[in-house]
Design a protein around this motif. Structure first.
Motif: not given
Length: 170
Positions: A66-95
């Motif tokens: 939604l931040a200007p100068p967004a020129d694309h359909l809303a939701g595309r970055w939301a989907l991409a960053l949710v997938v990124v969050a899931y994949l990056a969290a799979r790398v998380r370790q206790d240390v």
């Protein structure tokens, strides 16, 4: 998720978003700017885990959509960053992950996030670009994100780690 953690996550994303849309377009390389918001989501995933990172990734993605100068359909970055969050969290370790693991996670996250955003644009015919241009944008985005990783991830990860040590439940 505690209120303090939510507020700090929102503030970190907000600062990254403001820098990304106001300062970094002046240093864009081939029209591509570093994705600081993606780096904040990766830092959250590596330190706080999937639950926090998924919520933060969705909120960050909606804000980026939604931040200007967004020129694309809303939701595309939301989907991409949710997938990124899931994949990056799979790398998380206790240390704390090693430097090589952090760099590999950022490279993979940047590749997946930018590719998912670009491919969703192809599917939705948002801005029609060729596959060659798409691959060039993805390569430049990964390079930008890797170059900024040493400056963004360590302080952001320390910030999110400090929230966990302050007595807030994980």
């Amino acid at each position: 998720m505690t209120l303090a953690r939510a507020v700090v996550g929102f503030l970190a994303v907000s600062v990254a978003l403001v820098l990304q849309v106001s300062l970094f377009p002046h240093v864009a390389w081939q029209g591509v700017v570093p994705n600081l918001v993606l780096l904040v989501v990766v830092a959250a995933a590596l330190t706080r885990g999937a639950q926090f990172a998924l919520v933060l990734g969705f909120v960050a993605g909606v804000l980026l959509d939604l931040a200007p100068p967004a020129d694309h359909l809303a939701g595309r970055w939301a989907l991409a960053l949710v997938v990124v969050a899931y994949l990056a969290a799979r790398v998380r370790q206790d240390v704390r992950p090693s430097t090589a693991a952090v760099l590999a996670t950022v490279a993979a996250s940047s590749f997946v996030g930018t590719s998912l955003f670009a491919l969703s644009g192809l599917v939705l015919r948002d801005p029609v670009i060729s596959v060659g241009e798409l691959l060039e944008v993805v390569a430049v985005a990964v390079l930008w994100d890797l170059l900024l990783t040493p400056f963004v991830l360590p302080p952001t990860m320390r910030l999110f780690e400090r929230l966990g040590r302050a007595g807030a439940p994980v």
